[in-house]
Write a protein that holds these residues in place. Structure first.
Motif, mmCIF file in Angstrom:
data_model
loop_
_atom_site.group_PDB
_atom_site.id
_atom_site.type_symbol
_atom_site.label_atom_id
_atom_site.label_comp_id
_atom_site.label_asym_id
_atom_site.label_seq_id
_atom_site.Cartn_x
_atom_site.Cartn_y
_atom_site.Cartn_z
ATOM 1 N N PHE A 1 0.837 -1.199 0.000
ATOM 2 C CA PHE A 1 0.000 0.000 0.000
ATOM 3 C C PHE A 1 0.871 1.249 0.000
ATOM 4 C CE2 PHE A 1 -1.989 3.322 2.764
ATOM 5 C CZ PHE A 1 -2.868 3.804 1.809
ATOM 6 N N ASN A 2 0.658 2.100 -0.983
ATOM 7 C CA ASN A 2 1.390 3.368 -1.087
ATOM 8 C C ASN A 2 0.490 4.493 -0.597
ATOM 9 O OD1 ASN A 2 2.959 5.545 -1.697
ATOM 10 N ND2 ASN A 2 3.265 5.041 -3.848
ATOM 11 N N GLU A 3 0.739 4.955 0.617
ATOM 12 C CA GLU A 3 -0.111 5.995 1.198
ATOM 13 C C GLU A 3 0.046 7.343 0.487
ATOM 14 O OE1 GLU A 3 0.960 7.317 5.164
ATOM 15 O OE2 GLU A 3 2.855 6.220 5.010
ATOM 16 N N LYS A 4 1.065 7.472 -0.347
ATOM 17 C CA LYS A 4 1.268 8.730 -1.066
ATOM 18 C C LYS A 4 0.600 8.727 -2.440
ATOM 19 C CE LYS A 4 5.596 9.863 1.266
ATOM 20 N NZ LYS A 4 7.029 10.234 1.089
ATOM 21 N N ALA A 5 -0.014 7.624 -2.809
ATOM 22 C CA ALA A 5 -0.694 7.559 -4.103
ATOM 23 C C ALA A 5 -1.916 8.475 -4.095
ATOM 24 C CB ALA A 5 -1.119 6.130 -4.401
ATOM 25 N N SER A 6 -2.169 9.147 -5.204
ATOM 26 C CA SER A 6 -3.319 10.032 -5.288
ATOM 27 C C SER A 6 -4.607 9.227 -5.309
ATOM 28 C CB SER A 6 -3.234 10.904 -6.546
ATOM 29 O OG SER A 6 -3.459 10.114 -7.702
ATOM 30 N N LEU A 7 -5.721 9.898 -5.069
ATOM 31 C CA LEU A 7 -7.013 9.217 -5.041
ATOM 32 C C LEU A 7 -7.396 8.655 -6.403
ATOM 33 C CD1 LEU A 7 -9.089 11.605 -2.738
ATOM 34 C CD2 LEU A 7 -8.224 9.339 -2.189
ATOM 35 N N PHE A 8 -6.738 9.116 -7.449
ATOM 36 C CA PHE A 8 -7.049 8.661 -8.806
ATOM 37 C C PHE A 8 -6.080 7.571 -9.274
ATOM 38 C CE2 PHE A 8 -8.228 13.144 -8.336
ATOM 39 C CZ PHE A 8 -9.593 13.050 -8.509
ATOM 40 N N THR A 9 -5.225 7.103 -8.346
ATOM 41 C CA THR A 9 -4.231 6.080 -8.672
ATOM 42 C C THR A 9 -4.467 4.842 -7.816
ATOM 43 O OG1 THR A 9 -2.600 7.808 -9.153
ATOM 44 C CG2 THR A 9 -1.757 5.582 -8.808
ATOM 45 N N TYR A 10 -4.308 3.672 -8.404
ATOM 46 C CA TYR A 10 -4.447 2.437 -7.636
ATOM 47 C C TYR A 10 -3.353 2.413 -6.576
ATOM 48 C CZ TYR A 10 -5.044 -2.548 -6.662
ATOM 49 O OH TYR A 10 -5.273 -3.768 -6.057
ATOM 50 N N PRO A 11 -3.708 2.271 -5.305
ATOM 51 C CA PRO A 11 -2.722 2.443 -4.229
ATOM 52 C C PRO A 11 -1.839 1.234 -3.973
ATOM 53 C CG PRO A 11 -4.861 1.944 -3.282
ATOM 54 C CD PRO A 11 -5.067 2.046 -4.784
ATOM 55 N N CYS A 12 -2.145 0.086 -4.552
ATOM 56 C CA CYS A 12 -1.330 -1.116 -4.348
ATOM 57 C C CYS A 12 -0.274 -1.176 -5.443
ATOM 58 C CB CYS A 12 -2.210 -2.361 -4.357
ATOM 59 S SG CYS A 12 -3.433 -2.393 -3.019
ATOM 60 N N GLN A 13 0.982 -1.075 -5.044
ATOM 61 C CA GLN A 13 2.052 -0.954 -6.023
ATOM 62 C C GLN A 13 3.220 -1.874 -5.667
ATOM 63 O OE1 GLN A 13 2.875 3.271 -6.069
ATOM 64 N NE2 GLN A 13 0.797 3.791 -6.740
ATOM 65 N N TYR A 14 4.196 -1.944 -6.581
ATOM 66 C CA TYR A 14 5.340 -2.828 -6.365
ATOM 67 C C TYR A 14 6.201 -2.323 -5.204
ATOM 68 C CZ TYR A 14 4.193 -5.029 -10.801
ATOM 69 O OH TYR A 14 3.555 -5.715 -11.809
#
Length: 216
Positions: free
Chosen positions: A58-71
């Motif tokens: 989970f990337n807490e810095k991801a914007s609300l328009f971006t899928y928050p689960c990242q590599y």
């Protein structure tokens, strides 16, 4: 157990559930405890706990328009180190991710891209090695778990400089029995280059040419 104790236990349980899903803000996504792959999604003040797919963070810095689960390489979890148990498939150690193939320092060019547990095998361009730290193909001498000399089958000679002491930082060598390819030794580590079809390496000029007479 008395009725009062049962009521008190139920009240405490309800309070704990309420606190677990309290939204810090009306809208947003927020970390859950010490977990790096769980998060709380709040919409209009209503919170729902979610879990990223196995292998993602989970990337807490991801914007609300971006899928928050990242590599993992794109996410800084800080002190949140807790993760769900791995869910391997027949192909992959995790459902999502990039994984180098091979266990020895000279097996550096193949990697597996896992998507929903299905593995897709890829190979780096000639002379390059897969880096687990960047998920990119790079020069083998800058990939920590790759032995460039063993992988490329060439060890750079320690040729002295023409002037001064020490060893040359950059040296060119034709690949044995191959007029089209050559090695550039950078600080004692080999890097493989290809002159391309119809061109040949000139060891006198240390460059590629279309003259075959310069190649032996």
């Amino acid at each position: 157990m008395s009725k009062i104790s049962i009521v008190n236990s139920c009240l405490v349980f309800v309070v704990l559930l309420t606190q677990a899903y309290t939204c810090p803000e009306k809208n947003g996504r927020f970390p859950v405890g010490s977990s790096c792959d769980r998060y709380l999604e709040c919409i209009d003040g209503v919170g729902e706990e979610k879990l990223c797919p196995d292998g993602l963070r989970f990337n807490e810095k991801a914007s609300l328009f971006t899928y928050p689960c990242q590599y993992p390489i794109d996410v800084n979890c800080g002190g949140r180190s807790q993760l769900q148990p791995a869910n391997p498939s027949e192909d992959c150690p995790h459902q999502f991710g990039y994984f180098r193939m091979g266990n020895t320092p000279n097996e550096c060019n193949q990697f597996l891209n896992c998507v929903d547990g299905r593995g897709y095998l890829f190979e780096c361009p000639e002379g390059l090695a897969f880096s687990s730290e960047t998920y990119h193909c790079d020069w083998p001498d800058v990939v920590p778990d790759c032995d460039a000399a063993s992988y490329l089958g060439f060890k750079c000679p320690q040729d002295p400089k023409v002037e001064g002491l020490g060893f040359a930082e950059y040296r060119f060598y034709q690949k044995p029995s191959d007029c089209q390819r050559y090695f550039l030794c950078v600080n004692g580590n080999p890097r493989l280059y290809n002159c391309g079809e119809g061109n040949y390496f000139d060891s006198n000029l240390n460059t590629c040419t279309n003259e075959t007479t310069t190649c032996t």
